[in-house]
Design a protein around this motif. Structure first.
Motif, PDB file in Angstrom:
ATOM      1  N   GLU A   1      43.423  37.610  45.375  1.00  0.00           N
ATOM      2  CA  GLU A   1      42.965  38.188  46.622  1.00  0.00           C
ATOM      3  C   GLU A   1      44.062  39.017  47.291  1.00  0.00           C
ATOM      4  O   GLU A   1      43.816  40.107  47.820  1.00  0.00           O
ATOM      5  CB  GLU A   1      42.490  37.089  47.564  1.00  0.00           C
ATOM      6  N   GLU A   2      45.286  38.508  47.258  1.00  0.00           N
ATOM      7  CA  GLU A   2      46.409  39.223  47.866  1.00  0.00           C
ATOM      8  C   GLU A   2      46.706  40.518  47.120  1.00  0.00           C
ATOM      9  O   GLU A   2      47.016  41.551  47.727  1.00  0.00           O
ATOM     10  CB  GLU A   2      47.644  38.326  47.877  1.00  0.00           C
TER      11      GLU A   2
ATOM     12  N   ARG B   1      43.997  43.030  47.985  1.00  0.00           N
ATOM     13  CA  ARG B   1      44.121  43.437  49.386  1.00  0.00           C
ATOM     14  C   ARG B   1      45.302  44.385  49.585  1.00  0.00           C
ATOM     15  O   ARG B   1      45.226  45.351  50.353  1.00  0.00           O
ATOM     16  CB  ARG B   1      44.283  42.193  50.261  1.00  0.00           C
ATOM     17  N   GLN B   2      46.404  44.147  48.863  1.00  0.00           N
ATOM     18  CA  GLN B   2      47.610  44.948  49.060  1.00  0.00           C
ATOM     19  C   GLN B   2      47.577  46.258  48.285  1.00  0.00           C
ATOM     20  O   GLN B   2      48.012  47.298  48.799  1.00  0.00           O
ATOM     21  CB  GLN B   2      48.846  44.134  48.643  1.00  0.00           C
TER      22      GLN B   2
ATOM     23  N   PRO C   1      42.904  48.131  48.590  1.00  0.00           N
ATOM     24  CA  PRO C   1      42.160  47.596  49.735  1.00  0.00           C
ATOM     25  C   PRO C   1      40.693  47.990  49.759  1.00  0.00           C
ATOM     26  O   PRO C   1      39.878  47.297  50.363  1.00  0.00           O
ATOM     27  CB  PRO C   1      42.916  48.174  50.941  1.00  0.00           C
TER      28      PRO C   1
END
Length: 369
Positions: free
Chosen positions: A303-304, A307-308, A311
């Protein structure tokens, strides 16, 4: 594609994480593109394990997935490298005369099956094993072509045990300790400045060289493949950096030995961070420049990563290995050790490596993998 891969240090945590990263690569079409491996400490143990569990040869993708991974899991969950080394020293105390690294090398050869010499390794993929020379403070490298550093000089085509080279690469201060090289046992040459032509012989400046953990010099193993300002080596045009280094956290002050180790950890972490930032910017420059590699970092959840780095792209659910964000944190906090793993620990570290590699490939270079 000419694929270069570096595997960082970090004990068995790094060893198994890297196995997971390589598992994801083996499921792609690019396994046979691997041309150069550069390893440090736990990364060196990882590649020694791969060679050992495939009869001293680099495996094809099917051999890796069906044979090597199973054998590695069996080895690491049933035997402790630490206690096997202690037992070897207890049974034959004279082995201690050559230091603890010699005991670890003995276990790698006898228990793991890493009995090959550097001269038994294939030319492709080329494998560079990184250490730190105490006397010069430079990066000592082992490969089938040569061993040494640019201040010490080089031994060409060294007949040197892979197990000893891997043990030297993992010789963390206060843990395994150094592997000693007696200079009189070899013939040494030097390279002309700016040239790959060797001149010989030279007389070594030291009677004994002490080789410590490669992570003391540089824990990513990147320098053999990439140098800031000089781009890649000739045999690399795409690079995978697998970083299983454990960052430093806030702690209370320890005693004298603990404080010394803490300060060493802080220095090593800062070097890693600087190298990682430089490497990250080169591998994934701003558009429209092409991405020329991926940086796979332990401790990041899927997920990170999405997201990073992407996005606008939704993170697929469920995860391929069933791990969540808390599992990524648990894997990242696993200690730097050489003890026997429980099966659940092995699976966590392996699956975390697989998932981080999978998510990084999907967000950085989806067209390639």
């Amino acid at each position: 594609m000419k694929l270069g891969i570096s595997l960082s240090g970090g004990g068995v945590r790094a060893l198994v994480f890297h196995l997971g990263v390589l598992k994801r690569l083996a499921e792609s079409k690019h396994w046979d593109s691997v041309g150069h491996l550069s390893t440090v400490s736990g990364g060196s143990l990882c590649v020694a394990m791969i060679f050992a569990k495939n009869g001293g040869k680099w495996p094809d993708a099917e051999q890796y997935l069906k044979t090597v991974l199973r054998a590695a899991r069996e080895q690491l969950t049933t035997q402790s490298l630490v206690w096997s080394s202690v037992r070897a020293g207890f049974i034959r105390p004279f082995r201690l005369l050559n230091g603890r690294a010699h005991l670890v090398a003995h276990v790698l050869a006898k228990k793991w099956g890493a009995t090959m010499s550097l001269q038994d390794l294939s030319e492709r993929p080329r494998w560079t094993i990184n250490c730190t020379t105490y006397e010069t403070g430079k990066n000592w490298r082992f490969s089938y072509k040569r061993m040494g550093d640019y201040l010490t000089g080089y031994v060409m085509n060294p007949d040197f045990p892979v197990a000893d080279a891997a043990a030297a690469s993992a010789g963390f201060p206060g843990g395994i300790g150094p592997r000693k090289i007696r200079s009189a046992d070899y013939q040494w040459v030097q390279y002309k400045e700016g040239s790959k032509v060797a001149i010989s012989p030279i007389s070594p400046k030291q009677e004994i060289y002490h080789l410590w953990d490669g992570g003391v010099y540089e824990n990513l193993g990147s320098e053999a493949l990439f140098k800031p300002g000089k781009a890649f080596r000739d045999d690399v045009d795409f690079y995978i950096a697998s970083d299983a280094g454990k960052g430093v956290s806030q702690v209370q002050r320890h005693g004298p030995f603990g404080s010394a180790k803490r300060l060493l950890d802080c220095a090593m972490d800062q070097v890693r961070a600087v190298r990682a930032r430089t490497l990250h910017g080169f591998l994934r420059p701003p558009a429209p420049s092409p991405t020329v590699g991926i940086y796979v970092r332990m401790g990041m959840s899927r997920e990170e990563i999405y997201r990073q780095f992407a996005p606008g792209l939704p993170c697929p659910s469920p995860s391929p290995c069933g791990l969540g964000p808390d599992d990524a944190k648990r894997a990242a906090m696993f200690p730097t050790t050489l003890r026997r793993l429980r099966e659940a620990e092995f699976d966590l570290l392996l699956n975390h490596g697989y998932e981080v590699a999978d998510a990084t490939m999907a967000t950085w270079v989806p067209d390639r993998f």
